[in-house]
Design a protein around this motif. Structure first.
Motif, PDB file in Angstrom:
ATOM      1  N   ALA A 162       0.828  -1.199   0.000  1.00  0.00           N
ATOM      2  CA  ALA A 162       0.000   0.000   0.000  1.00  0.00           C
ATOM      3  C   ALA A 162       0.867   1.255   0.000  1.00  0.00           C
ATOM      4  CB  ALA A 162      -0.918  -0.012   1.216  1.00  0.00           C
ATOM      5  N   VAL A 194       2.481   1.656  -3.497  1.00  0.00           N
ATOM      6  CA  VAL A 194       1.514   2.057  -4.532  1.00  0.00           C
ATOM      7  C   VAL A 194       1.106   3.517  -4.347  1.00  0.00           C
ATOM      8  CG1 VAL A 194      -0.885   1.732  -5.239  1.00  0.00           C
ATOM      9  CG2 VAL A 194       0.630  -0.223  -5.074  1.00  0.00           C
ATOM     10  N   GLN A 195       0.777   3.880  -3.107  1.00  0.00           N
ATOM     11  CA  GLN A 195       0.316   5.249  -2.868  1.00  0.00           C
ATOM     12  C   GLN A 195       1.437   6.262  -3.118  1.00  0.00           C
ATOM     13  OE1 GLN A 195      -2.671   6.081  -2.546  1.00  0.00           O
ATOM     14  NE2 GLN A 195      -3.732   4.210  -1.901  1.00  0.00           N
ATOM     15  N   VAL A 238       1.691   6.711  -6.763  1.00  0.00           N
ATOM     16  CA  VAL A 238       0.585   7.544  -7.255  1.00  0.00           C
ATOM     17  C   VAL A 238       0.926   9.011  -6.996  1.00  0.00           C
ATOM     18  CG1 VAL A 238      -1.818   8.206  -6.857  1.00  0.00           C
ATOM     19  CG2 VAL A 238      -1.208   5.797  -7.066  1.00  0.00           C
ATOM     20  N   ARG A 295      -2.657   8.607   2.536  1.00  0.00           N
ATOM     21  CA  ARG A 295      -2.805   7.149   2.578  1.00  0.00           C
ATOM     22  C   ARG A 295      -1.475   6.466   2.874  1.00  0.00           C
ATOM     23  NH1 ARG A 295      -6.921   7.073  -2.490  1.00  0.00           N
ATOM     24  NH2 ARG A 295      -8.847   7.071  -1.297  1.00  0.00           N
ATOM     25  N   ARG A 300      -0.477   1.642   9.968  1.00  0.00           N
ATOM     26  CA  ARG A 300      -1.002   0.284  10.035  1.00  0.00           C
ATOM     27  C   ARG A 300       0.128  -0.736  10.198  1.00  0.00           C
ATOM     28  NH1 ARG A 300      -4.650  -1.365   5.175  1.00  0.00           N
ATOM     29  NH2 ARG A 300      -3.018  -2.868   4.763  1.00  0.00           N
ATOM     30  N   GLU A 308      -8.109  -1.530   1.289  1.00  0.00           N
ATOM     31  CA  GLU A 308      -8.515  -0.235   0.758  1.00  0.00           C
ATOM     32  C   GLU A 308      -7.324   0.610   0.308  1.00  0.00           C
ATOM     33  OE1 GLU A 308     -12.091   2.706   2.129  1.00  0.00           O
ATOM     34  OE2 GLU A 308     -11.858   0.640   2.799  1.00  0.00           O
ATOM     35  N   LEU A 309      -6.249   0.563   1.098  1.00  0.00           N
ATOM     36  CA  LEU A 309      -5.098   1.422   0.800  1.00  0.00           C
ATOM     37  C   LEU A 309      -4.391   0.990  -0.476  1.00  0.00           C
ATOM     38  CD1 LEU A 309      -3.620   1.937   4.372  1.00  0.00           C
ATOM     39  CD2 LEU A 309      -4.786   3.616   2.948  1.00  0.00           C
ATOM     40  N   ILE A 310      -4.324  -0.321  -0.704  1.00  0.00           N
ATOM     41  CA  ILE A 310      -3.694  -0.800  -1.938  1.00  0.00           C
ATOM     42  C   ILE A 310      -4.624  -0.520  -3.115  1.00  0.00           C
ATOM     43  CG2 ILE A 310      -2.891  -2.836  -3.182  1.00  0.00           C
ATOM     44  CD1 ILE A 310      -2.120  -4.031  -0.483  1.00  0.00           C
ATOM     45  N   SER A 349      -7.055   1.634  -3.612  1.00  0.00           N
ATOM     46  CA  SER A 349      -7.250   3.012  -4.059  1.00  0.00           C
ATOM     47  C   SER A 349      -6.055   3.487  -4.889  1.00  0.00           C
ATOM     48  CB  SER A 349      -7.483   3.923  -2.859  1.00  0.00           C
ATOM     49  OG  SER A 349      -6.366   3.890  -2.000  1.00  0.00           O
ATOM     50  N   GLY A 350      -4.852   3.045  -4.497  1.00  0.00           N
ATOM     51  CA  GLY A 350      -3.659   3.425  -5.258  1.00  0.00           C
ATOM     52  C   GLY A 350      -3.645   2.787  -6.630  1.00  0.00           C
ATOM     53  N   VAL A 351      -3.963   1.485  -6.681  1.00  0.00           N
ATOM     54  CA  VAL A 351      -3.960   0.768  -7.954  1.00  0.00           C
ATOM     55  C   VAL A 351      -5.029   1.358  -8.881  1.00  0.00           C
ATOM     56  CG1 VAL A 351      -4.447  -1.456  -9.039  1.00  0.00           C
ATOM     57  CG2 VAL A 351      -3.029  -1.365  -6.994  1.00  0.00           C
TER      58      VAL A 351
END
Lengths: 458, 220
Positions: A252, A255-256, A259, A275, A282, B10-12, B14-16
């Motif tokens: 996560a 990826v974020q 982005v 995020r 987390r 959710e965090l992965i 939304s980025g993808v």
């Protein structure tokens, strides 16, 4: 004491055999000596009687001839020398073996007609004297026997009995040594079977024809092996799960971050960075939970003090006021006041935090979360319940499993909270059960702790 | 091109989703296996990006179900369980590609493109059509050596028509490929995009078949 079973057994058996043999030897030696003595007496008396009867002329020749009783049985017996002296009743010497020591004639007359074998030693140290007075033939016969000839006879007998034993004992030792060695072979096979294993092979040992004495050992080993196997499997599964769980927040974050790096829209960039922060939080939480679980597993001693359960419950709820307000939840503490348990305070707080967090997470908007504390003579009761969607009977069984998350879990979580609670309850010596929550809805977690007695937890 | 993203995190997700949208793909996001199943039965997707550890219905079960109904939609699996055995198992079960978490967003997009390209029987990314050269990865269109400024939506419509040369596509089909679940679609959006394309690239490039839809004829 030697630690080799083989040496010990061999030694023990040989010593006992030798002991028994020695006793048997002594008893047969005695028997033999006794028998030989009787036989010898009979022989000497016979010789004396003969000498009493023989004609005077022949007597001299006979005495000279028979003064050496040769022993021709081939062994090394001392020559059984007998010497004779024949007199008439008046004391006149009729015949005597050459080399006869000068001895005074015995004057004591025996009763006529009565044959008396007088084997008393007559004051001469080296010789035993047997005397026969024959009034009928006017003879007094004395037979001299060397003092040590009886002892020599005994020694000879003893040697004859002992000789085969001297050979038999080493042979017996060898036989026993070999027999014990072959009996202990299954142990050797077992140790070879164990030595041949590598760390990854924890399959149970299956040996053909294990003797009854060895199979308890094999069984015990197998029980240990299967326990080790299970615990290693659990450990591996846990490591794999932990790695998997740690990868998700990392994915996560990556990826974020990407982005945020590629998008040109500042609002999207900002959202992506938020995020990233959320994902870092987390993974931090997950790492903390994992560490906590590892510490609980290590069983590091923790000092137990008196803890007021209801006070900790109130603190715990106060800390979550904002969360509860945001979700429109009603949090409350009910039951007995001043419920005291003896426990490390950190344990109690972690336990309550996890339970209340869970309850808040799964309670529905406008719902209730309740902590009940109760003190009975037998136990201290802690109940955390909500009126949310609850957990199916099937899933309840697995709630304490590490990383388990209910199939319809929509909330993010590590899946470790309840396993941490379960570990703590276990260390406090309590019992954890999952029930239905408030008004037959939701989930209730019931923890029954033993009545306090001041102690340090293991 | 419409892609179904199946991911519970959710965090992965939304980025993808953001990354794939940026790459010009239309993304629907399903949170669990059941939702994905429903989406796959009601909508036609050109690609499924699938996480394996899903609640309710696992990714593996979904893949089995998908292949069981002879659906050849390319599936890209992304999962944290990416040992060789996991990869082999996933590919054997019918996945077309495998990506271990954490992954590079650009790699994910490149792999998605490659899968889409192969599904359309092309071996290179660039599409050539008469004097048009289209680069889907960068949304650049040149016509006779001249760069044509197209919006991403226009470009998406063009690529959609180009990948189905000779086959008329209905307005609804184009719309479906252009907009995800959450996006508001204006009723005449497709017509507007088509008319803009005709203005920029020449009136004869896209034909209207009345009552059916739009088509770009096969390049001879």
């Amino acid at each position: 004491m030697t630690t080799s079973i083989r040496q010990r057994l061999t030694l023990l058996v040989l010593v006992s055999v030798a002991l028994v043999w020695a006793l048997a030897l002594i008893s047969s030696y005695r028997q033999a000596i006794h028998e030989a003595g009787e036989w010898d007496d009979a022989r000497i008396e016979q010789v004396a009687r003969t000498l009493a009867l023989v004609d005077v002329n022949d007597l001299v020749a006979l005495v000279n001839e028979t003064s050496h009783v040769s022993d021709d049985d081939g062994d090394d017996d001392v020559s059984r020398r007998l010497l004779y002296e024949v007199r008439d009743l008046n004391g006149q010497l009729l015949a005597a073996s050459p080399g006869l020591p000068g001895l005074p004639p015995t004057a004591a007359p025996s009763a006529p007609g009565k044959d008396a074998a007088n084997s008393a030693t007559a004051g001469v140290p080296e010789w035993n004297i047997h005397q026969l007075r024959d009034a009928l033939h006017d003879r007094s016969v004395r037979v001299f026997e060397r003092n040590d000839s009886r002892a020599d006879l005994g020694a000879g007998v003893a040697r004859r009995i002992a000789r085969p034993l001297a050979f038999a004992l080493p042979v017996l030792a060898l036989v026993i040594w070999a027999a014990i060695g072959s009996s202990l072979a299954p142990l050797k096979i077992l140790s070879r079977a164990i030595a041949a294993r590598n760390v990854d092979n924890l399959e149970t040992i299956d040996l053909q024809g294990t003797p009854a004495e060895v199979s308890p050992l094999v069984d015990a080993l197998n029980v240990l092996l299967s326990r080790l196997h299970a615990s290693l499997d659990r450990e591996r599964a846990f490591t794999a799960d932990a790695a998997h769980e740690l990868k998700s927040p990392l994915a996560a974050i990556k990826v974020q971050a990407q982005v945020a790096l590629t998008t040109r829209d500042p609002a999207k960039q900002r959202l992506a960075m938020q995020r990233v922060v959320e994902a870092v939080d987390r993974s931090t939480h997950l790492a903390e939970q994992l560490l906590l679980l590892a510490r609980l597993d290590e069983r590091i001693p923790a000092a137990a003090i008196d803890v007021h359960l209801d006070t900790v419950a109130r603190e715990c709820i106060a800390a979550r006021g904002a969360d509860a307000l945001a979700k429109g939840l009603e949090l409350s503490v009910a039951g007995d006041a001043y419920v005291t348990i003896e426990a490390p305070p950190a344990f109690v707080r972690i336990m309550l935090d996890n339970l209340v967090d869970n309850a808040i997470k799964y309670a529905e908007a406008g719902g209730r979360v309740e902590i009940v504390t109760r003190q009975t003579p037998e136990a201290t009761l802690l109940l955390v319940r909500d009126n949310g969607r609850g957990v199916t009977e099937q899933d309840r069984m697995r709630l304490s499993d590490r990383f388990f998350r209910a199939a319809d879990a929509r909330q993010s979580g590590t899946g470790l909270g309840l396993s941490i609670v379960a570990r703590i309850v276990d260390r406090l010596g309590g019992k954890l059960t999952y029930t239905t929550g408030i008004d037959g809805r939701g989930l209730g977690v019931e923890i029954r702790l033993p009545p306090s007695s001041r102690h340090n937890l293991p | 091109m419409r892609v179904l993203l199946v991911e519970d995190d959710e965090l992965i997700a939304s980025g993808v989703e953001e990354g794939l949208r940026d790459a010009g793909l239309t993304v629907d996001w399903a949170h669990d296996g059941r939702e994905a199943m429903l989406a796959l039965t009601t909508t036609e997707y050109e690609l499924v990006v699938l996480d394996l550890g899903l609640p309710k219905l696992s990714g593996t079960e979904l893949l089995d179900w998908l292949r069981g109904r002879r659906d050849d939609t390319p599936v890209l699996v992304m999962t944290a369980r990416d040992t060789v055995a996991d990869r082999v198992g996933g590919l054997t079960a019918g996945a077309d590609d495998y990506l271990g978490k954490p992954f590079d967003l650009s790699e994910l997009i490149a792999r998605c493109r490659a899968l889409l390209r192969r599904a359309h029987g092309r071996s290179t990314e660039t599409i050539q059509y008469r004097d048009l050269i289209v680069e889907p990865s960068t949304f650049t269109v040149t016509q006779g050596g001249l760069r044509q400024p197209l919006t991403s939506r226009e470009c998406a419509v063009l690529i959609e028509l180009l990948t189905h040369q000779g086959t008329p596509l209905s307005r609804a089909r184009i719309e479906e490929n252009l907009y995800g679940w959450q996006e508001e679609v204006e009723s005449n959006a497709v017509e507007v995009h088509i008319s803009n394309l005709r203005k920029k690239l020449g009136p004869g490039i896209i034909k209207t078949i009345r009552g059916v839809g739009y088509v770009m004829e096969k390049a001879s």
